[in-house]
Scaffold this motif. Structure first.
Motif, mmCIF file in Angstrom:
data_model
loop_
_atom_site.group_PDB
_atom_site.id
_atom_site.type_symbol
_atom_site.label_atom_id
_atom_site.label_comp_id
_atom_site.label_asym_id
_atom_site.label_seq_id
_atom_site.Cartn_x
_atom_site.Cartn_y
_atom_site.Cartn_z
ATOM 1 N N MET A 1 0.623 -1.199 0.102
ATOM 2 C CA MET A 1 -0.051 -0.077 -0.006
ATOM 3 C C MET A 1 0.834 1.291 -0.086
ATOM 4 N N LYS A 2 0.322 2.474 -0.513
ATOM 5 C CA LYS A 2 1.256 3.590 -0.358
ATOM 6 C C LYS A 2 0.866 4.317 1.056
ATOM 7 N N ALA A 3 1.746 4.884 1.544
ATOM 8 C CA ALA A 3 1.739 5.806 2.896
ATOM 9 C C ALA A 3 2.968 7.066 2.788
ATOM 10 N N MET A 4 2.754 7.846 3.683
ATOM 11 C CA MET A 4 3.456 9.001 3.933
ATOM 12 C C MET A 4 4.428 8.720 4.827
ATOM 13 N N THR A 5 5.769 8.831 4.407
ATOM 14 C CA THR A 5 6.776 8.327 5.448
ATOM 15 C C THR A 5 7.689 9.638 5.583
ATOM 16 N N ALA A 6 8.395 9.731 6.870
ATOM 17 C CA ALA A 6 9.232 10.746 7.020
ATOM 18 C C ALA A 6 10.752 10.637 6.369
ATOM 19 N N THR A 7 11.060 12.097 6.001
ATOM 20 C CA THR A 7 12.396 11.944 5.225
ATOM 21 C C THR A 7 13.473 12.438 6.087
ATOM 22 N N GLY A 8 13.086 13.219 7.132
ATOM 23 C CA GLY A 8 14.146 13.863 8.072
ATOM 24 C C GLY A 8 14.829 15.124 7.524
ATOM 25 N N ARG A 9 13.996 15.458 6.347
ATOM 26 C CA ARG A 9 14.625 16.665 5.828
ATOM 27 C C ARG A 9 13.564 17.936 6.199
ATOM 28 N N THR A 10 14.043 19.115 6.262
ATOM 29 C CA THR A 10 13.324 20.250 6.296
ATOM 30 C C THR A 10 12.350 21.082 5.347
ATOM 31 N N ASP A 11 12.889 20.598 4.155
ATOM 32 C CA ASP A 11 12.018 21.167 2.977
ATOM 33 C C ASP A 11 11.182 20.451 2.656
ATOM 34 N N ARG A 12 11.150 19.232 2.734
ATOM 35 C CA ARG A 12 9.979 18.232 2.192
ATOM 36 C C ARG A 12 10.140 17.049 3.257
ATOM 37 N N SER A 13 9.238 17.257 4.352
ATOM 38 C CA SER A 13 9.420 16.272 5.401
ATOM 39 C C SER A 13 8.759 14.941 5.383
ATOM 40 N N VAL A 14 7.847 14.775 4.223
ATOM 41 C CA VAL A 14 7.456 13.399 3.985
ATOM 42 C C VAL A 14 7.420 13.375 2.619
ATOM 43 N N GLU A 15 7.248 11.912 2.230
ATOM 44 C CA GLU A 15 7.066 11.687 0.859
ATOM 45 C C GLU A 15 6.452 10.307 0.642
ATOM 46 N N LEU A 16 5.469 9.880 -0.380
ATOM 47 C CA LEU A 16 4.914 8.991 -0.547
ATOM 48 C C LEU A 16 5.557 7.826 -1.042
ATOM 49 N N THR A 17 5.369 6.798 -0.266
ATOM 50 C CA THR A 17 6.239 5.262 -0.557
ATOM 51 C C THR A 17 5.438 4.283 -0.561
ATOM 52 N N VAL A 18 5.896 3.054 -0.714
ATOM 53 C CA VAL A 18 5.186 1.729 -0.563
ATOM 54 C C VAL A 18 5.703 1.052 0.462
ATOM 55 N N VAL A 19 4.741 0.821 1.527
ATOM 56 C CA VAL A 19 5.004 0.193 2.588
ATOM 57 C C VAL A 19 3.870 -1.116 2.757
ATOM 58 N N ALA A 20 4.178 -2.096 3.932
ATOM 59 C CA ALA A 20 3.592 -3.058 3.922
ATOM 60 C C ALA A 20 2.136 -2.905 4.403
ATOM 61 N N GLU A 21 1.154 -3.562 4.208
ATOM 62 C CA GLU A 21 0.053 -3.366 4.632
ATOM 63 C C GLU A 21 0.031 -3.745 6.105
ATOM 64 N N PRO A 22 -0.831 -2.997 6.847
ATOM 65 C CA PRO A 22 -0.759 -3.197 8.537
ATOM 66 C C PRO A 22 -1.514 -4.653 8.762
ATOM 67 N N ARG A 23 -1.069 -5.302 9.633
ATOM 68 C CA ARG A 23 -1.574 -6.514 10.045
ATOM 69 C C ARG A 23 -2.249 -6.299 11.786
ATOM 70 N N PRO A 24 -3.490 -5.956 11.571
ATOM 71 C CA PRO A 24 -4.145 -5.724 12.750
ATOM 72 C C PRO A 24 -3.991 -6.675 13.903
ATOM 73 N N ARG A 25 -3.774 -6.432 15.212
ATOM 74 C CA ARG A 25 -3.802 -7.003 16.423
ATOM 75 C C ARG A 25 -5.512 -7.483 16.595
ATOM 76 N N PRO A 26 -5.610 -8.457 17.528
ATOM 77 C CA PRO A 26 -6.919 -8.948 17.583
ATOM 78 C C PRO A 26 -7.843 -7.667 18.259
ATOM 79 N N ASN A 27 -7.506 -6.680 18.802
ATOM 80 C CA ASN A 27 -8.285 -5.787 19.253
ATOM 81 C C ASN A 27 -8.214 -4.447 18.158
ATOM 82 N N GLU A 28 -7.791 -4.563 17.011
ATOM 83 C CA GLU A 28 -7.768 -3.678 16.055
ATOM 84 C C GLU A 28 -8.374 -3.904 14.862
#
Length: 306
Positions: A1-28
């Motif tokens: 899936m796509k998600a915003m992740t932190a870059t650590g930069r001040t000019d552009r602090s996030v970028e759109l990347t591909v990450v693993a889809e969440p695996r919910p816990r039993p109470n999620e």
């Protein structure tokens, strides 16, 4: 899936990347995100992000997988939520005690502006105690928390003086129920039973001096990012026997779900009005964060996920 992740930069602090889809816990529950809100405090977190952290705590969307333990909303339910992190994404896993059902009359872009600021305001009102007829001073009132608090507190019978340097935002605070709006703490006419202070630095001692004898100052932020210096003897000059109380919105006996449901009910009943100053596509998150950090957005900034 796509998600915003932190870059650590001040000019552009996030970028759109591909990450693993969440695996919910039993109470999620797994929620397909339709909109999320960004908060100014998150711009500070993005300056030095943790490696295992993804931003995003204010979301609205649709439950696509119910919690395995049987708690919370069913699949297909519209919800507003306050996940621990990771909400700036196509999907997010949210504990069911942090989700509230949304009626059809409340749009996702409005609901997404509720969690952090709305929960903070509601719980500040609770901490302030019995408020009917009491006088209160709130600093930094131009932000989302200030708007929510003024409207909630005015409805509860509180006499509010709000500090806002913006004439436009001050006018809106009056519309929401503030008895008086002043541009500086020094201009506030006290003494006040309760002071809510969120700016820190030199403003906290100034706000403290406005307290009535045995009054309470509730310290809930430090937007100036400047440390506070207090002189013990200043307490004898006005706020004799005053109490300073630290406030963190997460410290509550009520669950996020309970309080979010209260906020949703008030919005649906036209008794609480989220201040959404900007709505944009989530691909513009980095630019919106820069505007928010530089105080270029009035009210909440909301991003919609296609």
């Amino acid at each position: 899936m796509k998600a915003m992740t932190a870059t650590g930069r001040t000019d552009r602090s996030v970028e759109l990347t591909v990450v693993a889809e969440p695996r919910p816990r039993p109470n999620e529950a797994l929620v397909k995100v339709e909109a999320y809100s960004v908060n100014r405090g998150e711009t500070f977190q993005l300056e030095t992000p943790r490696p295992d952290w993804r931003p995003g705590k204010d979301i609205a969307g649709l439950v696509v997988q119910a919690a395995a333990d049987g708690t919370g909303p069913a699949v297909g339910t519209r919800v507003v939520g306050h996940p621990p992190q990771g909400g700036w994404a196509e999907y997010v896993a949210v504990p069911t005690d942090s989700l509230a059902e949304l009626p059809d009359g409340v749009p996702a872009a409005i609901a997404a502006a509720l969690p952090l600021a709305g929960l903070t305001a509601l719980r500040l009102l609770r901490v302030a105690g019995s408020v009917t007829g009491r006088s209160i001073l709130i600093t930094g009132a131009s932000g989302g928390v200030g708007h929510y608090f003024v409207e909630l507190a005015a409805a509860a019978g509180l006499e509010i003086t709000a500090v806002s340097s913006s004439p436009e935002r001050g006018a809106r605070l009056r519309e929401l129920g503030a008895a008086r709006v002043v541009p500086r703490i020094e201009d506030a006419v006290g003494p006040f039973d309760v002071v809510l202070e969120s700016t820190g630095g030199p403003n906290l001692p100034k706000a403290l001096a406005k307290l009535a004898r045995r009054g309470t100052l509730i310290w809930f932020g430090q937007a100036s990012r400047q440390p506070v210096t207090l002189d013990f003897f200043d307490f004898f000059a006005g706020p004799e026997s005053a109490t300073i109380r630290h406030f963190h919105y997460a410290d509550s006996d009520a669950s996020y779900a309970e309080d979010l449901q209260t906020l949703v009910r008030l919005v649906a009943g036209d008794r609480l009005h989220p201040e959404v100053g900007l709505v944009a596509d989530w691909t513009e998150t980095a630019e919106v964060l820069t505007r928010l950090r530089d105080r270029g957005v009035r009210g909440n900034a909301v991003l919609t996920v296609a």
